[in-house]
Design a protein around this motif. Sequence first.
Motif, PDB file in Angstrom:
ATOM      1  N   GLN A 113       0.879  -1.182   0.000  1.00  0.00           N
ATOM      2  CA  GLN A 113       0.000   0.000   0.000  1.00  0.00           C
ATOM      3  C   GLN A 113       0.903   1.215   0.000  1.00  0.00           C
ATOM      4  OE1 GLN A 113      -3.347   0.255   0.613  1.00  0.00           O
ATOM      5  NE2 GLN A 113      -3.913  -1.797   1.268  1.00  0.00           N
ATOM      6  N   PRO A 114       0.458   2.356  -0.556  1.00  0.00           N
ATOM      7  CA  PRO A 114       1.281   3.561  -0.405  1.00  0.00           C
ATOM      8  C   PRO A 114       1.473   3.880   1.082  1.00  0.00           C
ATOM      9  CG  PRO A 114      -0.582   3.959  -1.879  1.00  0.00           C
ATOM     10  CD  PRO A 114      -0.791   2.602  -1.277  1.00  0.00           C
ATOM     11  N   LEU A 115       2.681   4.283   1.417  1.00  0.00           N
ATOM     12  CA  LEU A 115       2.995   4.563   2.825  1.00  0.00           C
ATOM     13  C   LEU A 115       3.206   6.063   3.011  1.00  0.00           C
ATOM     14  CD1 LEU A 115       3.996   3.396   5.655  1.00  0.00           C
ATOM     15  CD2 LEU A 115       6.284   3.699   4.711  1.00  0.00           C
ATOM     16  N   ILE A 116       2.557   6.623   4.024  1.00  0.00           N
ATOM     17  CA  ILE A 116       2.760   8.043   4.334  1.00  0.00           C
ATOM     18  C   ILE A 116       3.666   8.143   5.558  1.00  0.00           C
ATOM     19  CG2 ILE A 116       1.632  10.204   5.071  1.00  0.00           C
ATOM     20  CD1 ILE A 116       0.830   9.470   2.238  1.00  0.00           C
ATOM     21  N   GLU A 117       4.700   8.998   5.447  1.00  0.00           N
ATOM     22  CA  GLU A 117       5.590   9.253   6.589  1.00  0.00           C
ATOM     23  C   GLU A 117       5.682  10.753   6.804  1.00  0.00           C
ATOM     24  OE1 GLU A 117       8.890   5.672   6.286  1.00  0.00           O
ATOM     25  OE2 GLU A 117       9.277   7.524   5.219  1.00  0.00           O
ATOM     26  N   PHE A 118       5.871  11.146   8.063  1.00  0.00           N
ATOM     27  CA  PHE A 118       6.059  12.561   8.370  1.00  0.00           C
ATOM     28  C   PHE A 118       7.505  12.814   8.806  1.00  0.00           C
ATOM     29  CE2 PHE A 118       1.495  11.814   9.494  1.00  0.00           C
ATOM     30  CZ  PHE A 118       0.944  12.625   8.506  1.00  0.00           C
ATOM     31  N   PHE A 119       8.067  13.920   8.325  1.00  0.00           N
ATOM     32  CA  PHE A 119       9.424  14.331   8.710  1.00  0.00           C
ATOM     33  C   PHE A 119       9.363  15.774   9.202  1.00  0.00           C
ATOM     34  CE2 PHE A 119       9.993  10.935   5.719  1.00  0.00           C
ATOM     35  CZ  PHE A 119      11.140  10.266   6.118  1.00  0.00           C
ATOM     36  N   VAL A 120      10.256  16.114  10.133  1.00  0.00           N
ATOM     37  CA  VAL A 120      10.321  17.507  10.597  1.00  0.00           C
ATOM     38  C   VAL A 120      11.097  18.316   9.560  1.00  0.00           C
ATOM     39  CG1 VAL A 120      11.028  19.048  12.462  1.00  0.00           C
ATOM     40  CG2 VAL A 120      10.490  16.665  12.951  1.00  0.00           C
ATOM     41  N   LYS A 121      10.560  19.468   9.196  1.00  0.00           N
ATOM     42  CA  LYS A 121      11.250  20.309   8.206  1.00  0.00           C
ATOM     43  C   LYS A 121      12.294  21.137   8.948  1.00  0.00           C
ATOM     44  CE  LYS A 121       9.973  23.962   4.921  1.00  0.00           C
ATOM     45  NZ  LYS A 121      10.966  23.704   3.896  1.00  0.00           N
ATOM     46  N   ASP A 122      13.489  20.563   9.092  1.00  0.00           N
ATOM     47  CA  ASP A 122      14.549  21.256   9.817  1.00  0.00           C
ATOM     48  C   ASP A 122      15.904  20.700   9.367  1.00  0.00           C
ATOM     49  OD1 ASP A 122      16.436  22.143  11.694  1.00  0.00           O
ATOM     50  OD2 ASP A 122      14.916  22.334  13.248  1.00  0.00           O
ATOM     51  N   ASP A 123      16.580  21.465   8.488  1.00  0.00           N
ATOM     52  CA  ASP A 123      17.853  20.992   7.937  1.00  0.00           C
ATOM     53  C   ASP A 123      18.901  20.722   9.013  1.00  0.00           C
ATOM     54  OD1 ASP A 123      17.101  20.945   5.298  1.00  0.00           O
ATOM     55  OD2 ASP A 123      17.601  23.055   4.961  1.00  0.00           O
ATOM     56  N   LYS A 124      18.907  21.578  10.058  1.00  0.00           N
ATOM     57  CA  LYS A 124      19.943  21.419  11.101  1.00  0.00           C
ATOM     58  C   LYS A 124      19.785  20.062  11.797  1.00  0.00           C
ATOM     59  CE  LYS A 124      19.725  25.910  12.853  1.00  0.00           C
ATOM     60  NZ  LYS A 124      18.428  26.102  12.704  1.00  0.00           N
ATOM     61  N   LEU A 125      18.547  19.621  11.918  1.00  0.00           N
ATOM     62  CA  LEU A 125      18.294  18.308  12.542  1.00  0.00           C
ATOM     63  C   LEU A 125      18.320  17.181  11.505  1.00  0.00           C
ATOM     64  CD1 LEU A 125      15.282  19.169  14.916  1.00  0.00           C
ATOM     65  CD2 LEU A 125      17.680  18.971  15.539  1.00  0.00           C
ATOM     66  N   PRO A 128      14.409  14.903  10.590  1.00  0.00           N
ATOM     67  CA  PRO A 128      14.157  13.550  11.134  1.00  0.00           C
ATOM     68  C   PRO A 128      12.725  13.071  10.944  1.00  0.00           C
ATOM     69  CG  PRO A 128      14.258  15.161  12.904  1.00  0.00           C
ATOM     70  CD  PRO A 128      14.598  15.905  11.643  1.00  0.00           C
ATOM     71  N   LEU A 129      12.578  11.755  10.846  1.00  0.00           N
ATOM     72  CA  LEU A 129      11.247  11.122  10.829  1.00  0.00           C
ATOM     73  C   LEU A 129      10.594  11.437  12.169  1.00  0.00           C
ATOM     74  CD1 LEU A 129       9.588   8.896   9.182  1.00  0.00           C
ATOM     75  CD2 LEU A 129      10.570   7.268  10.781  1.00  0.00           C
ATOM     76  N   ILE A 130       9.281  11.682  12.168  1.00  0.00           N
ATOM     77  CA  ILE A 130       8.609  11.998  13.437  1.00  0.00           C
ATOM     78  C   ILE A 130       7.266  11.270  13.513  1.00  0.00           C
ATOM     79  CG2 ILE A 130       7.616  14.170  12.510  1.00  0.00           C
ATOM     80  CD1 ILE A 130       8.020  15.358  15.386  1.00  0.00           C
ATOM     81  N   THR A 131       6.886  10.875  14.712  1.00  0.00           N
ATOM     82  CA  THR A 131       5.594  10.194  14.886  1.00  0.00           C
ATOM     83  C   THR A 131       4.477  11.235  14.971  1.00  0.00           C
ATOM     84  OG1 THR A 131       5.796  10.271  17.283  1.00  0.00           O
ATOM     85  CG2 THR A 131       6.652   8.295  16.197  1.00  0.00           C
ATOM     86  N   THR A 132       3.252  10.795  14.720  1.00  0.00           N
ATOM     87  CA  THR A 132       2.129  11.753  14.812  1.00  0.00           C
ATOM     88  C   THR A 132       1.993  12.233  16.265  1.00  0.00           C
ATOM     89  OG1 THR A 132       0.649   9.885  15.058  1.00  0.00           O
ATOM     90  CG2 THR A 132       0.772  10.841  12.898  1.00  0.00           C
ATOM     91  N   GLY A 133       2.228  11.320  17.221  1.00  0.00           N
ATOM     92  CA  GLY A 133       2.127  11.708  18.639  1.00  0.00           C
ATOM     93  C   GLY A 133       3.082  12.851  18.956  1.00  0.00           C
ATOM     94  N   ALA A 134       4.328  12.743  18.474  1.00  0.00           N
ATOM     95  CA  ALA A 134       5.319  13.794  18.768  1.00  0.00           C
ATOM     96  C   ALA A 134       4.952  15.102  18.056  1.00  0.00           C
ATOM     97  CB  ALA A 134       6.706  13.316  18.353  1.00  0.00           C
ATOM     98  N   ILE A 135       4.421  15.004  16.841  1.00  0.00           N
ATOM     99  CA  ILE A 135       4.027  16.231  16.116  1.00  0.00           C
ATOM    100  C   ILE A 135       2.989  16.990  16.937  1.00  0.00           C
ATOM    101  CG2 ILE A 135       2.818  17.126  14.072  1.00  0.00           C
ATOM    102  CD1 ILE A 135       3.985  14.794  12.464  1.00  0.00           C
ATOM    103  N   ILE A 136       2.022  16.243  17.470  1.00  0.00           N
ATOM    104  CA  ILE A 136       0.931  16.884  18.231  1.00  0.00           C
ATOM    105  C   ILE A 136       1.475  17.434  19.547  1.00  0.00           C
ATOM    106  CG2 ILE A 136      -1.310  16.455  19.342  1.00  0.00           C
ATOM    107  CD1 ILE A 136      -1.606  14.222  17.063  1.00  0.00           C
ATOM    108  N   LYS A 137       2.288  16.627  20.256  1.00  0.00           N
ATOM    109  CA  LYS A 137       2.846  17.070  21.550  1.00  0.00           C
ATOM    110  C   LYS A 137       3.693  18.328  21.376  1.00  0.00           C
ATOM    111  CE  LYS A 137       1.848  13.959  24.874  1.00  0.00           C
ATOM    112  NZ  LYS A 137       1.049  13.052  24.090  1.00  0.00           N
TER     113      LYS A 137
END
Length: 321
Positions: A113-125, A128-137
Amino acid sequence: MDLIHEGKAKRVLQDPDSPERVIIEFTDTVTAGDGDKKEDFTGKGTIACEMSKYLFKYLEGKGIDTHFVKKLEENQLLCKKAEIIPIEVVCRNIAAGSFCRRYGIEKGIELTQPLIEFFVKDDKLHDPLITTGAIIKLGLAEREDLDFMRSVALSVNYFLEELFKQRNLILVDFKLEFGRTEKGHIVVADEISPDIMRIWDSKATSLDKDIFREDKGDLVATYTQVFEEMKKAKPDEVEPRTESIQVIVETKSGIKNPPGEVAKKALTRLGFADVEEVRMGKVFKIVLRKPITSEILTQLSIMNVKLLSNPISEKHKVRLE
Ligand code: TMP
Ligand code: ASP
């Protein structure tokens, strides 16, 4: 023109004619590894701009909200001003790039199945891949926004994949950025070109930025070749796709709920002694003929209040499938 933002491969300028619009200028710079590798290729900005225009127009035609308004100079697009959500949304059909490195799997494996992943838009970091829980927190986005971006990314995937397929081009993966317009609508922003996606021919030869990442050919000539192919596809022949929304309606706590009480008694009789409460609700499944947009979600809240639920005694949740 006032410079609003300078990115690695684009500049965002204020449109002198409208406070709600910006001009996005595509430069010839190409970067990889979050800016660690960087080079200029004459003509790259123009071809990435033309291709973005072509694909934004195509997606708009299929009902997807984007920031695109019109093309200006050869390397400039006029766009709606949008506040970029600092999350990169990646959609993958075939394993490649960081997915293979992260999980130690072979490049080229098709995902079921197509897979959706979230990454933080931050070149200095290093994005990184990020979980939905961490995005919300961390307050980077809300759950509803993530569900919405996931749904739009899957629609974009369908429409791009189907268009490319007509020319035997394979969409391996891509990254989208989203922005919130002055009206509060979330739209696809940034660009859509081989700088942000992997495209292979039928022999798995790269026709995208991997040419630069892996030093394996002439970048501008390849982007031009893939764009010429894309232009031969027939957007009208790409079938529409239905999208489903679930509206879950529950009675508010404190409101009498006789069917729930009957069910609770029955469960207790059956020996489920730890059941504290049963509440009965209802689920509506709404099938749409086009992709979900912010506007459709607003209409849906009105529909909910007026039609599907009773705001005094019930609460509702919207789930994008
Ligand atoms: P990845 O395999 O490096 O995670 O990239 C997946 C896809 O997303 C690939 O087509 C490149 C694109 N992408 C960007 O354009 N910029 C980025 O910062 C990231 C993380 C990915
Ligand atoms: N988009 C990132 C960069 O431009 C990462 C990549 O594409 O490799 O550096």
